[in-house]
Design a protein around this motif. Structure first.
Motif, mmCIF file in Angstrom:
data_model
loop_
_atom_site.group_PDB
_atom_site.id
_atom_site.type_symbol
_atom_site.label_atom_id
_atom_site.label_comp_id
_atom_site.label_asym_id
_atom_site.label_seq_id
_atom_site.Cartn_x
_atom_site.Cartn_y
_atom_site.Cartn_z
ATOM 1 N N THR A 191 -17.209 0.300 2.979
ATOM 2 C CA THR A 191 -16.428 -0.898 3.310
ATOM 3 C C THR A 191 -15.886 -0.804 4.729
ATOM 4 O O THR A 191 -15.895 -1.796 5.472
ATOM 5 C CB THR A 191 -15.276 -1.071 2.310
ATOM 6 N N VAL A 192 -15.441 0.377 5.121
ATOM 7 C CA VAL A 192 -14.928 0.567 6.481
ATOM 8 C C VAL A 192 -16.038 0.322 7.499
ATOM 9 O O VAL A 192 -15.837 -0.371 8.496
ATOM 10 C CB VAL A 192 -14.330 1.980 6.661
ATOM 11 N N HIS A 193 -17.215 0.877 7.237
ATOM 12 C CA HIS A 193 -18.328 0.673 8.172
ATOM 13 C C HIS A 193 -18.723 -0.798 8.238
ATOM 14 O O HIS A 193 -19.100 -1.288 9.296
ATOM 15 C CB HIS A 193 -19.519 1.550 7.794
ATOM 16 N N ARG A 215 -7.808 14.059 0.458
ATOM 17 C CA ARG A 215 -7.630 12.997 -0.535
ATOM 18 C C ARG A 215 -6.205 12.482 -0.462
ATOM 19 O O ARG A 215 -5.285 13.236 -0.122
ATOM 20 C CB ARG A 215 -7.887 13.536 -1.939
ATOM 21 N N PRO A 216 -6.001 11.205 -0.789
ATOM 22 C CA PRO A 216 -4.624 10.689 -0.794
ATOM 23 C C PRO A 216 -3.802 11.371 -1.884
ATOM 24 O O PRO A 216 -4.334 11.757 -2.932
ATOM 25 C CB PRO A 216 -4.792 9.203 -1.074
ATOM 26 N N ALA A 225 0.819 -1.216 0.000
ATOM 27 C CA ALA A 225 0.000 0.000 0.000
ATOM 28 C C ALA A 225 0.851 1.263 0.000
ATOM 29 O O ALA A 225 0.532 2.231 -0.675
ATOM 30 C CB ALA A 225 -0.929 -0.002 1.208
ATOM 31 N N GLU A 226 1.951 1.259 0.753
ATOM 32 C CA GLU A 226 2.746 2.479 0.929
ATOM 33 C C GLU A 226 3.861 2.645 -0.090
ATOM 34 O O GLU A 226 4.105 3.746 -0.563
ATOM 35 C CB GLU A 226 3.364 2.493 2.327
ATOM 36 N N LEU A 264 -8.615 2.135 3.560
ATOM 37 C CA LEU A 264 -9.882 2.261 2.835
ATOM 38 C C LEU A 264 -10.490 3.645 3.062
ATOM 39 O O LEU A 264 -11.027 4.256 2.137
ATOM 40 C CB LEU A 264 -10.860 1.173 3.285
ATOM 41 N N ARG A 265 -10.406 4.139 4.290
ATOM 42 C CA ARG A 265 -10.959 5.468 4.602
ATOM 43 C C ARG A 265 -10.264 6.549 3.804
ATOM 44 O O ARG A 265 -10.902 7.430 3.232
ATOM 45 C CB ARG A 265 -10.828 5.759 6.096
ATOM 46 N N VAL A 266 -8.954 6.483 3.721
ATOM 47 C CA VAL A 266 -8.193 7.480 2.960
ATOM 48 C C VAL A 266 -8.588 7.452 1.484
ATOM 49 O O VAL A 266 -8.617 8.476 0.821
ATOM 50 C CB VAL A 266 -6.670 7.244 3.131
#
Length: 102
Positions: free
Chosen positions: A55-57, A89-90, A13-14, A47-49
């Motif tokens: 999906t997070v909820h 936003r990312p 991811a990073e 996912l939140r970012v």
């Protein structure tokens, strides 16, 4: 196995911007040790970012989520809500020049 999958997901991811590979590795780590919530945090925060709030909820709505974790999430929301104005936003990765190789 758990630590390897967790680190693989975080690094994908990073560092490599391999988003499809990141949740795959993180979800496999969670399957190995569902009691370890670090994976849940890593997946939910990423996912939140990305703006994937439903999906997070859904992750937080798990019926077998420990009561203490659910209470902590509620407390965190209540604390942070007054301070949230917008979710940034990312950052986008720099576009490669045409014809450039990795």
């Amino acid at each position: 196995m758990y630590c390897s999958l967790l680190e693989s997901g975080v690094l994908r991811a990073e560092r490599t911007d391999d988003w499809p590979g990141a949740p795959d590795a993180l979800s496999r780590a969670w399957e190995v040790r569902p009691q370890q919530l670090e994976v849940c945090y890593e997946l939910a925060s990423r996912l939140r970012v990305r703006g994937r709030y439903r999906t997070v909820h859904a992750l937080l709505a798990l019926p077998d989520l420990p009561h203490s974790i659910r209470q902590q999430v509620i407390a965190n929301r209540q604390f942070s809500t007054p301070y949230v104005t917008a979710v940034p936003r990312p950052a986008r990765s720099k576009a490669r020049k045409k014809g450039a190789r990795r």
